[in-house]
Write an enzyme that holds these catalytic residues in place. Sequence first.
Site, PDB file in Angstrom:
ATOM      1  N   ASP A 210       0.839  -1.208   0.000  1.00 26.79           N
ATOM      2  CA  ASP A 210       0.000   0.000   0.000  1.00 26.79           C
ATOM      3  C   ASP A 210       0.878   1.263   0.000  1.00 26.79           C
ATOM      4  OD1 ASP A 210       0.860  -0.089   2.608  1.00 26.79           O
ATOM      5  OD2 ASP A 210      -1.131   0.048   3.518  1.00 26.79           O
TER       6      ASP A 210
ATOM      7  N   LYS B  79      -0.940  -9.450   3.144  1.00 30.76           N
ATOM      8  CA  LYS B  79      -0.140  -8.910   4.260  1.00 30.76           C
ATOM      9  C   LYS B  79      -1.020  -7.989   5.086  1.00 30.76           C
ATOM     10  CE  LYS B  79       3.282  -5.696   3.759  1.00 30.76           C
ATOM     11  NZ  LYS B  79       2.792  -4.619   4.657  1.00 30.76           N
TER      12      LYS B  79
ATOM     13  N   GLU C  36       9.887  -3.935  10.122  1.00 32.55           N
ATOM     14  CA  GLU C  36      10.274  -2.635   9.550  1.00 32.55           C
ATOM     15  C   GLU C  36      10.808  -1.713  10.645  1.00 32.55           C
ATOM     16  OE1 GLU C  36       7.363  -0.902   6.953  1.00 32.55           O
ATOM     17  OE2 GLU C  36       8.553   0.926   6.665  1.00 32.55           O
TER      18      GLU C  36
ATOM     19  N   ASP D  40      -1.231  -6.291  -0.239  1.00 35.78           N
ATOM     20  CA  ASP D  40      -1.342  -5.622   1.066  1.00 35.78           C
ATOM     21  C   ASP D  40      -2.805  -5.290   1.360  1.00 35.78           C
ATOM     22  OD1 ASP D  40       0.257  -4.804   3.144  1.00 35.78           O
ATOM     23  OD2 ASP D  40       1.115  -3.074   2.087  1.00 35.78           O
TER      24      ASP D  40
HETATM   25  O1  KIV Z   1       3.548  -1.083   1.619  1.00 34.06           O
HETATM   26  C1  KIV Z   1       4.723  -1.473   1.521  1.00 34.06           C
HETATM   27  O2  KIV Z   1       5.416  -1.258   0.528  1.00 34.06           O
HETATM   28  C2  KIV Z   1       5.278  -2.214   2.644  1.00 34.06           C
HETATM   29  C3  KIV Z   1       6.754  -2.444   2.647  1.00 34.06           C
HETATM   30  C4  KIV Z   1       7.454  -1.216   3.082  1.00 34.06           C
HETATM   31  C5  KIV Z   1       7.133  -3.623   3.478  1.00 34.06           C
HETATM   32  O3  KIV Z   1       4.576  -2.565   3.530  1.00 34.06           O
END
Ligand code: KIV
Length: 300
Positions: free
Chosen positions: A71, A143, A212, A114
């Site tokens: 995201d 995720k 992270e 995500d």
């Molecule tokens: O949204 C994203 O790109 C992420 C990464 C930074 C792991 O969650």
Amino acid sequence: MTTPSNTSAASATPYGTLPPSSTPSTRKPLSLPRLREMHAQGEKITMLTAYDATFAAVADAAGVECILVGDSLGMVCQGLTSTVGVTLETMRHHTECVANGLRRSQATAWLIGDLPFGMYHESNEQALRSAAVLMQAGAHMVKLEGGGWTADTVRFLVERGIPVCAHLGLTPQTVHALGGYRVQGKGDEAAATLRRHAHELQDAGAAMVVLEMVPAALSATLTQELTHCPTIGIGAGKGTAGQVLVLHDMLGMNLGKMPKFVRNFMDGPDNRSASVRGAMEAYVRAVKDGSFPVDAVHAW
Ligand code: KIV
């Protein structure tokens, strides 16, 4: 004489397939068992974000094993100031674009979609509905961010056949609650909470966990402890089971201050062809051989 219409290697895929538009890969397609095998053998897992068909296909061809439709697209593609405004429909659209790109190229990468802010927080049922949207758009895994309350959601999704990647440490969807993009898990209490959350997520069946902006020592310890759940670091040091970067960052397309944990792979001798694909190949090599990240430079 009748010619069998499905004699190509691609026809081995059940439930329909698209004709490959480039030479089929000699690499094995990524799958959960393959990721587990890599983890067990101590082979570093490489992940990059991608948001469209072409970048995803190039990343796949460069040997990137996992592609995350993050995201973060809200910030790098839509120009938002955080990921909070990203909708499920936007995530569905970009997941589908990436899935199309992978299908049309060598299609070996593992595709993670995500779940956006507010689309899994209400109930397990809401999380399932949102995850189904991304899985039907072509994701292999979803995720979600956060620890504690998310363990129950992870278990609910995993029991229903949806592989889940968790995300701990700096969780950008809660940036307002965290007070900014800052290192998480510093100090004994915060480290103990993060560690407890990581174990709960592993026990709930999470197949991966992104860490992270977590101190390198803590993420290295967690990586040793989580024997069934590879850690994928971003700003978490070199001791994790794999690494992820945001595509635009690693291509040096960051006009502001570059985050400490990023290396610009477009620059420098590692990018042998001075191309996007060369940068991605350099990233894969550097993660695999342990030369990226460097704790003294990219971690806390
Ligand atoms: O949204 C994203 O790109 C992420 C990464 C930074 C792991 O969650």
